[in-house]
Write a protein that holds these residues in place. Structure first.
Motif, PDB file in Angstrom:
ATOM      1  N   CYS A  59       0.816  -1.211   0.000  1.00  0.00           N
ATOM      2  CA  CYS A  59       0.000   0.000   0.000  1.00  0.00           C
ATOM      3  C   CYS A  59       0.850   1.261   0.000  1.00  0.00           C
ATOM      4  O   CYS A  59       0.462   2.265  -0.573  1.00  0.00           O
ATOM      5  CB  CYS A  59      -0.935   0.003   1.216  1.00  0.00           C
ATOM      6  N   ARG A  60       1.969   1.258   0.672  1.00  0.00           N
ATOM      7  CA  ARG A  60       2.789   2.462   0.748  1.00  0.00           C
ATOM      8  C   ARG A  60       4.250   2.100   0.620  1.00  0.00           C
ATOM      9  O   ARG A  60       4.733   1.176   1.268  1.00  0.00           O
ATOM     10  CB  ARG A  60       2.543   3.203   2.066  1.00  0.00           C
ATOM     11  N   THR A  61       4.961   2.836  -0.208  1.00  0.00           N
ATOM     12  CA  THR A  61       6.399   2.669  -0.367  1.00  0.00           C
ATOM     13  C   THR A  61       7.068   4.024  -0.204  1.00  0.00           C
ATOM     14  O   THR A  61       6.401   5.066  -0.128  1.00  0.00           O
ATOM     15  CB  THR A  61       6.732   2.085  -1.746  1.00  0.00           C
ATOM     16  N   PHE A  62       8.375   4.032  -0.171  1.00  0.00           N
ATOM     17  CA  PHE A  62       9.116   5.285  -0.046  1.00  0.00           C
ATOM     18  C   PHE A  62       8.978   6.096  -1.326  1.00  0.00           C
ATOM     19  O   PHE A  62       9.104   5.566  -2.434  1.00  0.00           O
ATOM     20  CB  PHE A  62      10.600   5.009   0.235  1.00  0.00           C
ATOM     21  N   SER A  63       8.710   7.393  -1.165  1.00  0.00           N
ATOM     22  CA  SER A  63       8.587   8.268  -2.328  1.00  0.00           C
ATOM     23  C   SER A  63       9.974   8.657  -2.828  1.00  0.00           C
ATOM     24  O   SER A  63      10.925   8.736  -2.042  1.00  0.00           O
ATOM     25  CB  SER A  63       7.797   9.525  -1.961  1.00  0.00           C
ATOM     26  N   ALA A 111       5.881   6.268   8.572  1.00  0.00           N
ATOM     27  CA  ALA A 111       4.616   6.076   7.857  1.00  0.00           C
ATOM     28  C   ALA A 111       4.646   4.790   7.045  1.00  0.00           C
ATOM     29  O   ALA A 111       3.658   4.051   6.997  1.00  0.00           O
ATOM     30  CB  ALA A 111       4.350   7.281   6.954  1.00  0.00           C
ATOM     31  N   VAL A 112       5.766   4.510   6.397  1.00  0.00           N
ATOM     32  CA  VAL A 112       5.887   3.273   5.629  1.00  0.00           C
ATOM     33  C   VAL A 112       5.816   2.071   6.558  1.00  0.00           C
ATOM     34  O   VAL A 112       5.159   1.068   6.263  1.00  0.00           O
ATOM     35  CB  VAL A 112       7.196   3.276   4.815  1.00  0.00           C
ATOM     36  N   GLU A 113       6.481   2.174   7.703  1.00  0.00           N
ATOM     37  CA  GLU A 113       6.470   1.067   8.661  1.00  0.00           C
ATOM     38  C   GLU A 113       5.058   0.797   9.168  1.00  0.00           C
ATOM     39  O   GLU A 113       4.646  -0.357   9.331  1.00  0.00           O
ATOM     40  CB  GLU A 113       7.396   1.392   9.833  1.00  0.00           C
ATOM     41  N   ALA A 114       4.291   1.870   9.398  1.00  0.00           N
ATOM     42  CA  ALA A 114       2.930   1.691   9.896  1.00  0.00           C
ATOM     43  C   ALA A 114       2.021   1.042   8.868  1.00  0.00           C
ATOM     44  O   ALA A 114       1.008   0.434   9.221  1.00  0.00           O
ATOM     45  CB  ALA A 114       2.351   3.039  10.320  1.00  0.00           C
ATOM     46  N   ALA A 131      -0.494   8.224   7.243  1.00  0.00           N
ATOM     47  CA  ALA A 131      -0.424   9.112   6.085  1.00  0.00           C
ATOM     48  C   ALA A 131      -0.710  10.559   6.492  1.00  0.00           C
ATOM     49  O   ALA A 131      -0.048  11.503   6.028  1.00  0.00           O
ATOM     50  CB  ALA A 131      -1.409   8.658   5.008  1.00  0.00           C
ATOM     51  N   ASP A 132      -1.690  10.760   7.384  1.00  0.00           N
ATOM     52  CA  ASP A 132      -1.981  12.111   7.872  1.00  0.00           C
ATOM     53  C   ASP A 132      -0.807  12.664   8.667  1.00  0.00           C
ATOM     54  O   ASP A 132      -0.468  13.851   8.557  1.00  0.00           O
ATOM     55  CB  ASP A 132      -3.234  12.093   8.756  1.00  0.00           C
ATOM     56  N   GLN A 133      -0.186  11.825   9.461  1.00  0.00           N
ATOM     57  CA  GLN A 133       0.958  12.280  10.256  1.00  0.00           C
ATOM     58  C   GLN A 133       2.140  12.641   9.361  1.00  0.00           C
ATOM     59  O   GLN A 133       2.878  13.592   9.645  1.00  0.00           O
ATOM     60  CB  GLN A 133       1.343  11.198  11.265  1.00  0.00           C
ATOM     61  N   PHE A 134       2.309  11.899   8.268  1.00  0.00           N
ATOM     62  CA  PHE A 134       3.380  12.238   7.330  1.00  0.00           C
ATOM     63  C   PHE A 134       3.069  13.559   6.615  1.00  0.00           C
ATOM     64  O   PHE A 134       3.968  14.374   6.390  1.00  0.00           O
ATOM     65  CB  PHE A 134       3.573  11.119   6.313  1.00  0.00           C
ATOM     66  N   ALA A 135       1.801  13.769   6.275  1.00  0.00           N
ATOM     67  CA  ALA A 135       1.429  15.047   5.667  1.00  0.00           C
ATOM     68  C   ALA A 135       1.698  16.198   6.635  1.00  0.00           C
ATOM     69  O   ALA A 135       2.137  17.285   6.229  1.00  0.00           O
ATOM     70  CB  ALA A 135      -0.046  15.023   5.263  1.00  0.00           C
ATOM     71  N   GLN A 136       1.455  15.947   7.922  1.00  0.00           N
ATOM     72  CA  GLN A 136       1.796  16.940   8.939  1.00  0.00           C
ATOM     73  C   GLN A 136       3.298  17.220   8.933  1.00  0.00           C
ATOM     74  O   GLN A 136       3.738  18.374   9.032  1.00  0.00           O
ATOM     75  CB  GLN A 136       1.402  16.424  10.317  1.00  0.00           C
ATOM     76  N   ALA A 137       4.089  16.164   8.852  1.00  0.00           N
ATOM     77  CA  ALA A 137       5.544  16.331   8.849  1.00  0.00           C
ATOM     78  C   ALA A 137       5.994  17.131   7.634  1.00  0.00           C
ATOM     79  O   ALA A 137       6.924  17.949   7.722  1.00  0.00           O
ATOM     80  CB  ALA A 137       6.231  14.966   8.870  1.00  0.00           C
ATOM     81  N   GLU A 138       5.345  16.917   6.496  1.00  0.00           N
ATOM     82  CA  GLU A 138       5.675  17.701   5.302  1.00  0.00           C
ATOM     83  C   GLU A 138       5.405  19.184   5.543  1.00  0.00           C
ATOM     84  O   GLU A 138       6.244  20.042   5.207  1.00  0.00           O
ATOM     85  CB  GLU A 138       4.859  17.202   4.112  1.00  0.00           C
ATOM     86  N   LEU A 139       4.250  19.476   6.117  1.00  0.00           N
ATOM     87  CA  LEU A 139       3.921  20.877   6.385  1.00  0.00           C
ATOM     88  C   LEU A 139       4.834  21.464   7.457  1.00  0.00           C
ATOM     89  O   LEU A 139       5.177  22.648   7.418  1.00  0.00           O
ATOM     90  CB  LEU A 139       2.462  20.988   6.827  1.00  0.00           C
TER      91      LEU A 139
END
Length: 475
Positions: free
Chosen positions: A23-27, A101-104, A147-155
């Motif tokens: 479902c999720r990999t490193f960008s 986020a990937v680990e989760a 994913a939301d927490q990673f978006a927070q980290a981006e911001l």
């Protein structure tokens, strides 16, 4: 037969978890696309995460090229965004957030156990594959939260980028203004020393009394003392700018202009200030994402508060007695932890309070953002008006006063004290004019911070009237 059926089920379970793990990999950019978009749109600047020797070499080349021309505020900001190591550390924290986020989003790890029990009567060999069903069932929800927490980290990294940009621009304005003030005091000191030296010759000839000579000498001494302080302030301002740009032992003074930019023809017209701040500020967007993540976490906690642990195990067992009779079989095992004395209410209450905390923090942040935007725009307009007054009226009037006072002194209509007083007031007015222009450019930076984010406002409301107070004291 039972062991074969369980083996099939276990294979299906592993295949399902393997498909979910995709479902999720490193960008490829480690979340830097968001930061690049914010920096490009809001600042018109480039950002880079230094990950290799080639990246570091490219940054050094770009910084060297920017330093081979007169340094503007935009140039200083661009150097800081490329070269500031604290900012690079923020980008590293973003990479850590992506890893989490990937680990989760990955399925829970499987545990393997093997037991070998031997007695004089028989031999038991038991093999188990154990996995957490609860973790597997809640994985989609946990993936969305991550994913939301990673978006927070981006911001958060984007906000740090805006903060470094704003701090660098402020430091640039202060450094140039401090240098300009030191230069103005240096010119005043040279004129005062020349006047004091001339006064010494005139006293020897009897054309000037001792009192007038002492007044000129004290004016030269006071100006010299002010110049020492101004040069120290200019040095401190240059060093702060050097730190923000991430430079080593570089004489920034050689690249700085001798004066601040001219005032714009008019101020910016900002409509719907409060709404623009609420829509555009990065910290408000971060708080909104935090509340959404808390809401999802609260929902997950409410669904799972009766189950603390739910593990499933596939079992393969082989028994062998001393008569060489052998039997093989298999089955499964479920382990359920039931909270007999705690039905998960504490966890639910904790999640609920975290959610309400995030909601209240978002609400107050919205109130603060709207208020800060209005305050920053008011300071921006006021400092512009003050700087314009100094540039268009106060300084020309002081120039006229100084010239007329010189004429009256030469005609012996006034004494040397009036001449020195006019010279002292002109120097103070010139310094106040530079400070007024500096305050405007600082207020302009604060307005951008209030609209986009990037830290707290740096200017105190009292600085808006600082130049006016300085001018009144000089009169």
């Amino acid at each position: 037969m039972l062991s074969q059926l369980w083996g099939v089920r276990l294979a299906v379970l592993i295949a399902a978890t393997a498909s979910l793990s995709a479902c999720r990999t490193f960008s490829p950019d480690s979340g830097m696309d968001t930061i690049a978009m914010v920096a490009g749109t809001a600042l018109n600047k480039d950002v880079i995460q230094i990950r290799s020797a080639e990246d570091a070499a490219a940054v050094r080349t770009r910084v060297t090229r920017l330093l081979h021309r007169p340094l503007s505020a935009d140039g200083a900001v661009q150097i800081a965004l490329l070269n500031n190591l604290d900012l690079q550390a923020a980008y590293n924290r973003l990479g850590i957030a992506e890893a989490l986020a990937v680990e989760a989003s990955r399925p829970p790890a499987l545990s393997f156990s093997l037991s070998d029990v031997s007695t004089p009567v028989e031999l038991d060999i038991e093999r188990k594959v154990i996995g957490s069903l609860l973790s597997l069932l809640t994985m989609p929800a946990r993936t969305r939260i991550a994913a939301d927490q990673f978006a927070q980290a981006e911001l958060r990294a984007a906000e740090e980028t805006l903060r470094v940009a704003a701090e660098t621009r402020r430091a640039y304005v202060r450094a140039v203004a401090a240098g300009e003030i030191a230069m103005a005091l240096g010119d005043a000191k040279a004129n005062a020393e020349a006047s004091a030296e001339l006064a010494g010759h005139l006293q020897q000839t009897g054309a000037l009394n001792k009192l007038d000579r002492a007044r000129r000498e004290v004016f030269a001494t006071e100006t010299d003392a002010e110049l020492v302080g101004a040069r120290q302030q200019a040095l401190a301002a240059r060093e702060k700018l050097t730190r923000l740009m991430g430079l080593w032992h570089t004489d920034v003074d050689a690249y700085l202009p001798s004066a601040l930019p001219q005032l714009p023809g008019s101020t910016r017209s900002v409509r719907a200030i409060e709404q623009n701040a609420l829509n555009g500020r990065v910290d408000v967007q971060m708080a909104r994402l935090e509340m959404e993540a808390m809401a999802k976490s609260y929902g997950l906690t409410r669904k799972t508060h009766f189950l603390n642990v739910l593990d499933a195990a596939g079992i393969s067992k082989m028994q062998k007695d001393r008569g060489q009779k052998r039997a093989e079989g298999g089955g499964y095992e479920l382990v359920l932890e039931v909270p007999l004395f705690d039905f998960g209410r504490a966890n639910v209450r904790e999640a609920e309070q975290h959610y309400l905390e995030a909601a209240n923090r978002l609400g107050q942040l919205g109130v603060n953002a709207a208020s800060e935007a209005r305050e920053a725009y008011g300071a921006y307009r006021a400092t512009f008006a003050i700087a314009r007054k100094y540039e268009g009226e106060v300084l020309p009037l002081h120039q006229t006063i100084s010239a007329e006072t010189e004429l009256q002194y030469n005609a012996m209509q006034i004494d040397a004290f009036a001449l020195l007083q006019a010279a002292r007031e002109q120097v103070r007015a010139k310094v106040a004019g530079i400070e007024a222009k500096r305050n405007f450019w600082l207020a302009s930076t604060d307005l951008s911070v209030a609209m986009l984010g990037g830290g707290a406002l740096a200017s105190d409301p009292d600085t808006v009237i600082a130049a006016t107070s300085s001018g009144r004291n000089a009169e």
